[in-house]
Enzyme design. Structure first.
Site, PDB file in Angstrom:
ATOM      1  N   LYS A  93      35.305  -8.305  55.178  1.00 19.16           N
ATOM      2  CA  LYS A  93      36.145  -8.998  56.171  1.00 19.16           C
ATOM      3  C   LYS A  93      37.341  -9.714  55.559  1.00 19.16           C
ATOM      4  O   LYS A  93      38.149 -10.297  56.260  1.00 19.16           O
ATOM      5  CB  LYS A  93      35.305 -10.062  56.892  1.00 19.16           C
ATOM      6  CG  LYS A  93      34.133  -9.529  57.660  1.00 19.16           C
ATOM      7  CD  LYS A  93      33.433 -10.685  58.342  1.00 19.16           C
ATOM      8  CE  LYS A  93      31.959 -10.781  58.187  1.00 19.16           C
ATOM      9  NZ  LYS A  93      31.093  -9.943  57.566  1.00 19.16           N
ATOM     10  N   GLU A 140      35.525  -1.872  62.195  1.00 22.77           N
ATOM     11  CA  GLU A 140      34.590  -2.185  63.277  1.00 22.77           C
ATOM     12  C   GLU A 140      33.483  -3.122  62.814  1.00 22.77           C
ATOM     13  O   GLU A 140      33.087  -4.044  63.527  1.00 22.77           O
ATOM     14  CB  GLU A 140      33.998  -0.875  63.815  1.00 22.77           C
ATOM     15  CG  GLU A 140      32.967  -1.022  64.914  1.00 22.77           C
ATOM     16  CD  GLU A 140      33.519  -1.676  66.165  1.00 22.77           C
ATOM     17  OE1 GLU A 140      33.383  -2.897  66.281  1.00 22.77           O
ATOM     18  OE2 GLU A 140      34.099  -0.963  67.004  1.00 22.77           O
ATOM     19  N   VAL A 155      32.900  -7.295  62.649  1.00 24.95           N
ATOM     20  CA  VAL A 155      32.315  -8.145  63.694  1.00 24.95           C
ATOM     21  C   VAL A 155      31.115  -7.417  64.305  1.00 24.95           C
ATOM     22  O   VAL A 155      31.265  -6.294  64.797  1.00 24.95           O
ATOM     23  CB  VAL A 155      33.340  -8.428  64.813  1.00 24.95           C
ATOM     24  CG1 VAL A 155      32.756  -9.396  65.838  1.00 24.95           C
ATOM     25  CG2 VAL A 155      34.639  -8.979  64.246  1.00 24.95           C
ATOM     26  N   ALA A 166      28.418  -6.013  63.002  1.00 21.27           N
ATOM     27  CA  ALA A 166      27.906  -4.825  62.284  1.00 21.27           C
ATOM     28  C   ALA A 166      28.248  -3.543  63.050  1.00 21.27           C
ATOM     29  O   ALA A 166      29.418  -3.286  63.304  1.00 21.27           O
ATOM     30  CB  ALA A 166      26.403  -4.956  62.035  1.00 21.27           C
ATOM     31  N   LEU A 172      27.793  -2.772  66.175  1.00 22.32           N
ATOM     32  CA  LEU A 172      28.084  -2.872  67.623  1.00 22.32           C
ATOM     33  C   LEU A 172      29.546  -2.520  67.898  1.00 22.32           C
ATOM     34  O   LEU A 172      30.437  -2.904  67.134  1.00 22.32           O
ATOM     35  CB  LEU A 172      27.832  -4.304  68.117  1.00 22.32           C
ATOM     36  CG  LEU A 172      26.392  -4.794  68.098  1.00 22.32           C
ATOM     37  CD1 LEU A 172      26.337  -6.251  68.570  1.00 22.32           C
ATOM     38  CD2 LEU A 172      25.523  -3.934  68.995  1.00 22.32           C
ATOM     39  N   GLY A 177      17.982  -8.813  54.063  1.00 26.56           N
ATOM     40  CA  GLY A 177      19.317  -8.188  54.052  1.00 26.56           C
ATOM     41  C   GLY A 177      20.227  -8.620  55.187  1.00 26.56           C
ATOM     42  O   GLY A 177      21.168  -7.904  55.535  1.00 26.56           O
ATOM     43  N   GLU A 215      25.161 -12.708  53.841  1.00 27.92           N
ATOM     44  CA  GLU A 215      26.139 -12.383  52.805  1.00 27.92           C
ATOM     45  C   GLU A 215      25.466 -12.678  51.466  1.00 27.92           C
ATOM     46  O   GLU A 215      24.477 -13.426  51.417  1.00 27.92           O
ATOM     47  CB  GLU A 215      27.370 -13.297  52.950  1.00 27.92           C
ATOM     48  CG  GLU A 215      28.160 -13.098  54.229  1.00 27.92           C
ATOM     49  CD  GLU A 215      29.003 -11.830  54.237  1.00 27.92           C
ATOM     50  OE1 GLU A 215      29.507 -11.441  53.178  1.00 27.92           O
ATOM     51  OE2 GLU A 215      29.132 -11.227  55.318  1.00 27.92           O
ATOM     52  N   ASP A 238      31.784 -17.289  57.907  1.00 31.77           N
ATOM     53  CA  ASP A 238      31.661 -15.903  58.345  1.00 31.77           C
ATOM     54  C   ASP A 238      31.970 -15.762  59.845  1.00 31.77           C
ATOM     55  O   ASP A 238      32.681 -14.847  60.264  1.00 31.77           O
ATOM     56  CB  ASP A 238      30.229 -15.441  58.031  1.00 31.77           C
ATOM     57  CG  ASP A 238      30.035 -13.982  58.357  1.00 31.77           C
ATOM     58  OD1 ASP A 238      30.730 -13.157  57.750  1.00 31.77           O
ATOM     59  OD2 ASP A 238      29.209 -13.690  59.248  1.00 31.77           O
ATOM     60  N   LYS A 271      35.094 -13.900  61.896  1.00 31.45           N
ATOM     61  CA  LYS A 271      34.883 -12.903  62.952  1.00 31.45           C
ATOM     62  C   LYS A 271      35.675 -13.248  64.219  1.00 31.45           C
ATOM     63  O   LYS A 271      36.314 -12.375  64.811  1.00 31.45           O
ATOM     64  CB  LYS A 271      33.389 -12.790  63.273  1.00 31.45           C
ATOM     65  CG  LYS A 271      32.618 -12.114  62.144  1.00 31.45           C
ATOM     66  CD  LYS A 271      31.132 -12.184  62.397  1.00 31.45           C
ATOM     67  CE  LYS A 271      30.373 -11.413  61.332  1.00 31.45           C
ATOM     68  NZ  LYS A 271      28.934 -11.705  61.342  1.00 31.45           N
TER      69      LYS A 271
END
Ligand code: ADP
Ligand code: ASP
Ligand code: MG
Length: 824
Positions: free
Chosen positions: A581, A608, A611, A613, A615, A669, A672, A683, A687
């Site tokens: 990002k 994409e 923001v 992942a 989606l 997972g 970050e 983060d 976004k």
């Protein structure tokens, strides 16, 4: 009668010569045949080198002669029965002695004239043709050796002599009409001829094809066959394009254009004599004689192929004459062309700007120096008067051409040609289209030729697949999943979208693996482990240098130096797909610059997964804006991590501290590499900033309000220190939780963007108490939720909801972007 010409590789080894013998023996049974042969492959080059070595006073030339003798003696011994070798060996010996005597005078004089070079080069064809004639004689074929020097007459332009067609016709016809000269087979050396004084001349490198055509036209042969090492003329040079296809039929004109623009398969002057005599010309493969090959004939076949082939010429330079006074100079163009013609410089391409202020011609690079002197001398006066600039020279260029007679009936071919090149960042220096519209030609940088030809071939001949070359930076969780997903989908994408996705580069912070033919996805981890190291800058330079068509750089790191390379990549026309990002949340000016670089260089810049992942949040937003909608408010839970943490933290009631829950999120997972980026709100700020920007509002990171819930002490030290501090702060987190629970609410970290009635845009992020009536209340696991309030969705928002973190979904979002970029 018929004429069969065999090239250097067809007579390059004893095995090959045996194949030639078999082909010819079958053919002479029905029709008298002239067989024209080249020198054994490599021999002409060796003879030139031999002369040059002797002229330098270097005695090494003697060893070179011995090697040459050995090669031909070996051929005699392998091809002839022992009892019949003696004559042939003494013939070879006598010819080698002649070469020796020429070389010793060159050695003494220390000079190699073109005249002498022609004389030396002629021995290649003389030796090969005489040896093959001896084999036929041994086989009992009724044959005679024909001295092409006596048959083909030329002027005295040594090394590329011009044939006197009328005299040559006469000489050849006189020979063949003489009843004393009737045989089944005539063995003739190609390439060589003689001038009026009887001195040996040559027809230009590759000229044996032309010898064949001259014989065929003079005797009005029923057919001319050029036997070589490929199964016909192909849609492109098979050494450049792996998927080049054989051309079954082609017109004389098309073949002539292709060869003129560099298709080495046939020497350009060859076509004209057979075209005038309407003799069918076949290209055949000595090593696959049953293959039909290519028929070159009068008509261009009426099929669906608008273009017939693509070719290229290396080592071109562009000479340009410019000047405001050009229009006023009488006979200007004629003087330019005459000046070049006087120096025997041939012009391959001409373009003139419509304003008539400049004219450019493309010539061979070895002619540059001579051309500069000749043209500047011709226009000396005008240059002094500043009507003209001195000749401008651009080097390291190549010519590419597409050829096809049907082109003139099909609009849009040139549009496709230029857009294919333009979309891949290939700069065109000059263009020309023959007035007959049989070709479109462009001068481009030499380094782009391979890429350009492959792209054009793909666009015009391979409707089947678009080749996409993917370079991945980052081989962690997401990178590994991505490679796995691509591996599973490769064949599906081929059949459904006609995309051939090749992963050609994989790099992590330590190693870099690049295979331009495609990395074996079953072995990439082992190969990467032993690959050489290098910086991201080196990786990016290697990508640029490979210059592969449809290249996509995929950043699945969270690294600022990787993000810094996007501008360089985009400006080379390489698409960038990022889950990183950093670039999109950098200062607005930089984000805007990357977007415009992408646009100007016809590359995609897609992110994409910045923001939510996988989606479809950014793409939905883009679709809304492109279709004319306007975003007025965005409310969102954008951190899968924070959602996971607050959904799993029960104020310590289940025995788990806040720190333990964060650790769990990291292990699974969902964070970050440094979880503070998630917990501290950075983060989420990034976004909402990216969404605001994509919605058309030029916000900066600093303008976003952040009500952080993380105590300041947590930001000190390493990630390990952070976890220790987090444990210490457990009472703080418990208090936050208890307060929310007491109010009947859940804790959610909400991002909000809003435009007020004056059009002023603001954004903020922070932890909030969420009532059960809110859309955000029932948000479980690591889900994200975005509400877009727009002109078209004013009260009830457009809602996107689903898993917003995790390597698998992120990889699939990146994969979707790669497919989008590939289809640009
Ligand atoms: P020969 O020694 O038989 O005269 P050449 O080496 O002169 O053969 O020409 C054959 C070669 O031309 C092929 O091996 C191929 O690499 C090259 N070539 C270049 N362009 C084309 C094309 N469009 N079609 C076929 N071959 C081509
Ligand atoms: N032997 C000559 C050359 O190498 C002519 C030919 O092969 O056509 O150029
Ligand atoms: Mg050739």
């Amino acid at each position: 009668m018929q004429v069969l010409k065999f090239g250097g590789s067809s007579v390059g080894t004893t095995d090959a010569i045996s194949k030639v013998i078999a082909i010819v023996k079958a053919r002479v049974q029905t029709t008298p045949t002239i067989v024209v042969v080249s020198a054994m492959s490599g021999v002409t080059d060796q003879l030139v080198l031999l002369g040059q070595t002797a002229a330098q006073g270097n005695e090494a030339y003697q060893t070179m002669i011995q090697n040459l003798a050995q090669k031909h003696e070996d051929a005699v011994c392998a091809l002839l029965p022992t009892a019949q070798q003696a004559n042939a060996l003494s013939m070879v010996k006598a010819l080698i002695q002649e070469i020796e005597s020429h070389c010793s005078s060159i050695f003494n004089d220390r000079v190699l004239t073109l005249h002498m070079q022609d004389c030396l080069m002629s021995y290649g064809e003389i030796l090969s043709s005489k040896i093959i004639a001896a084999v036929f004689e041994a086989e009992g074929v009724d044959q005679v050796w024909l001295d092409s020097r006596a048959m083909i007459k030329t002027n005295s332009t040594y090394s590329s002599a011009v044939v006197d067609r009328a005299l040559t016709n006469q000489t050849i016809q006189a020979y063949f009409t003489n009843p004393a000269n009737q045989h089944a087979l005539y063995m003739a050396p190609g390439f060589i001829a003689s001038d009026a004084a009887g001195h040996t001349t040559t027809l230009g490198r590759g000229g044996s094809d032309y010898s064949g055509a001259i014989y065929a036209a003079s005797i009005n042969a029923s057919i001319l066959e050029i036997w070589t090492d490929v199964s016909g003329m192909m849609t492109a040079d098979p050494r450049i394009v792996n998927n080049a296809k054989e051309i079954p039929r082609i017109s004389y004109h098309e073949a002539m254009e292709l060869s003129h623009f560099g298709a080495k398969i046939i020497y350009p002057p060859t076509i004209l004599p057979v075209m005038h005599a309407r003799i069918p010309l076949w290209i055949k493969n000595t090593f696959e004689p049953a293959h039909p090959g290519t028929l070159i004939e009068n008509e261009s076949p009426k099929d669906n192929n608008v273009i017939r082939g693509i070719s290229s010429i290396k080592d071109i330079c562009l000479l340009s004459l410019e000047g405001a006074g050009m229009v006023a100079i009488p006979g200007f163009t004629k003087r330019l062309f005459d000046a070049l013609a006087k120096k025997q410089i041939s012009i391959i391409i001409i373009t003139q700007s419509s304003s008539e202020h400049s004219i450019s011609v493309g010539v061979s690079v070895q002619d540059t120096h001579l051309a500069k002197i000749a043209v500047d001398a011709e226009f000396e006066e005008e240059i002094n008067l500043q009507l003209l600039e001195p000749l401008i020279i651009e080097k390291e260029l190549s010519i590419i051409a597409i050829v096809g007679e049907q082109m003139r009936n099909h609009p849009g071919v040139s549009g496709k040609f230029f857009s294919v090149l333009g979309n891949n960042g290939i700069n065109i220096r000059a263009i020309a289209q023959g007035s007959s519209e049989k070709n479109i030609t462009a001068v481009i940088e030499a380094q782009d030729v391979h890429k350009a030809i492959n792209l054009l071939h793909e666009a015009f001949f391979e409707t089947a697949y678009k080749q996409v070359h993917v370079f991945i930076a980052g081989a962690g969780n997401v990178g590994r999943k991505l490679i796995e997903q691509i591996k599973q989908q490769v064949s599906n994408l081929q059949s459904t979208l006609r995309l051939q996705i090749n992963i050609v580069g994989i790099a992590n912070s330590k190693q870099q693996l690049i295979h331009s033919a495609g990395i074996d996805l079953n072995q990439w981890m082992d190969q990467l482990a032993v690959a050489p190291g290098g910086s991201i800058q080196e990786y990016v330079s290697a990508i640029a240098q490979h210059n592969l068509p449809n290249s996509i750089f995929v950043d699945v790191t969270a690294d600022a130096t990787v993000a810094d390379s996007y501008a360089q990549l985009l400006s080379k026309g390489i698409s960038v797909v990022a889950c990183n990002k950093i670039a999109c949340s950098s200062p607005y000016a930089h984000y805007a610059k990357l977007k415009s670089l992408a646009q100007n260089h016809h590359a995609a810049f897609l992110f994409e997964t910045n923001v939510g992942a996988g989606l479809p949040i950014v793409s939905t937003l883009n679709d809304l804006i492109r279709s004319g909608d306007q975003v007025n408010k965005i409310e969102a839970v954008l951190s899968g991590t924070l959602n996971f943490v607050f959904n799993h933290y029960a104020g310590g009631k289940d025995g788990k501290t806040f720190a333990q829950v964060v650790k769990q999120a990291q292990e699974e997972g969902y964070t970050e590499p440094d979880p503070r980026l998630d917990l501290g709100g950075t983060d989420v700020m990034r976004k909402i900033l990216i969404l605001a920007r994509e919605a058309g509002y030029p916000l900066e990171m600093e303008s976003i309000e952040n009500e952080s819930f993380l105590p300041a002490a947590c930001f000190n030290g390493s990630v390990a220190d952070f976890y220790i501090e987090l444990e210490k702060q457990e009472p703080h987190f418990k208090k936050l939780y208890d307060a929310a629970e007491a109010a009947g609410c859940k804790l959610k970290f909400i991002a909000k963007f809003e435009k007020d009635s004056n059009g002023k845009a603001t954004a903020k992020v922070g932890l909030q108490h969420i009532q059960p009536s809110s859309d955000f209340y029932h948000l479980y696991g690591k889900d994200n939720l975005v509400l877009f309030y727009t002109n078209r969705y004013p009260e009830l928002p457009l809602v996107i909801k689903g898993a917003g973190a995790g390597a698998d979904v992120t990889a699939s979002g990146v994969f979707a972007d790669i497919i989008r970029a590939a289809r640009v």
